[in-house]
Write an enzyme that holds these catalytic residues in place. Structure first.
Site, PDB file in Angstrom:
ATOM      1  N   ASP A  29      14.790  -5.002   1.571  1.00  0.00           N
ATOM      2  CA  ASP A  29      14.847  -4.007   0.489  1.00  0.00           C
ATOM      3  C   ASP A  29      16.144  -4.141  -0.315  1.00  0.00           C
ATOM      4  OD1 ASP A  29      13.914  -1.949  -1.067  1.00  0.00           O
ATOM      5  OD2 ASP A  29      14.538  -0.362   0.305  1.00  0.00           O
ATOM      6  N   ASN A  77       3.249  -0.949  -3.052  1.00  0.00           N
ATOM      7  CA  ASN A  77       3.967  -1.688  -4.105  1.00  0.00           C
ATOM      8  C   ASN A  77       3.088  -2.011  -5.324  1.00  0.00           C
ATOM      9  OD1 ASN A  77       6.091  -3.488  -1.739  1.00  0.00           O
ATOM     10  ND2 ASN A  77       6.585  -1.661  -2.948  1.00  0.00           N
TER      11      ASN A  77
END
Ligand code: IPE
Ligand code: IPE
Ligand code: MG
Length: 249
Positions: A29, A77
């Site tokens: 991330d 996502n």
């Protein structure tokens, strides 16, 4: 690998080989924030993120870690801007094609977990090919979670098991932890011992919900494109200090 990192080619002497995690998972991330800090578009962060992942895979091989799982794209996502999603899909395809030969030479077994059927067909074809080409490789099991969601994985396992019960193949009392796990995308892959998340967020974001029941979690503020061998070394040192009790005293 940076020049500073070349001294970390071999397992650092403060790490004990027999206390290393067998399986490391990573939530990669912070790519977008990394790019923003450099004044670059988000996609440049994803490009640099690929380099960080390649180095981590190499590092696991150098240091004798037998399984690495990386979270590349979550079921959530898809809610990102269309250009970013499209960029990521084409990046996955391009990188897979570019890296396959090296993975074959390096004896890496690559596999993908997630709802792969919803990925672009060209990417699906590249995925099937790379999995078939490396399926007998032994040096490391490298799993990429793509269009992966832990809740969705659990639901599809429930559905598959329910169908088997309905068809009389299984009885409800046959449903054990082992049987359930064998219906997950990760069937045949041991649970992670250590999960690393970069960029400081303290959440699982729908990653390996079942499998992380007793996995150790390590969080660093470092953004994924900056995650290097030094950072990995730190994570492994922290892991070796942990006492894994599994509910015992
Ligand atoms: C992780 O980086 C990569 C993917 C989720 C594909 P992000 O893109 O989430 O980066 P941040 O969190 O916005 O900085
Ligand atoms: C998790 O990161 C997914 C991947 C790294 C592929 P996100 O950036 O999507 O997670 P949230 O939105 O911060 O929870
Ligand atoms: Mg993020």
């Amino acid at each position: 690998m940076t020049t500073q990192d070349t001294e970390l080619l071999y397992l650092p002497s403060d790490l004990q080989k027999d206390l290393l995690p067998q399986h490391v998972a990573v939530i990669m991330d912070g790519n977008g924030r990394w790019a923003k800090r450099q004044g670059l578009p988000r996609i440049m962060g994803h490009k640099r993120g690929v380099d960080a992942l390649k180095d981590l895979l190499r590092c696991c091989q150098d240091w004798g870690i037998k399984a690495l799982t990386a979270y590349a794209f979550s079921t959530e996502n898809w809610k990102r801007p269309q250009e970013e999603v499209e960029f990521l899909m084409s990046l996955f395809q391009r990188v897979l094609r570019q890296e396959l030969r090296e993975m074959v030479e390096e004896n890496v077994q690559i596999q993908f977990v997630g709802n792969l059927e919803a990925l672009p067909t060209a990417l699906q074809a590249e995925i099937s090919y790379s999995m078939a080409e490396t399926k007998n490789n032994q040096s490391i099991k490298f799993t990429v979670a793509t269009n992966y969601g832990g809740r969705q994985e659990i639901l599809q396992a429930c559905r598959a098991i329910a169908h088997k019960v309905q068809d009389g193949i299984l009885k409800p009392e046959d449903i054990s932890e082992e049987l359930f796990a064998s219906h997950l995308y990760t069937a045949g892959i041991a649970d992670p011992d250590l999960l690393i998340r970069t960029s400081g967020e303290m959440r699982l974001s729908n990653f390996l919900l079942w499998q992380m029941a007793y996995g150790e979690i390590y969080i660093t503020d470092t953004l994924w494109p900056d995650f290097d061998r030094r950072e990995f070394h730190r994570a492994l040192c922290a892991y070796q200090q942990r006492e894994r009790r599994f509910g015992k005293v």
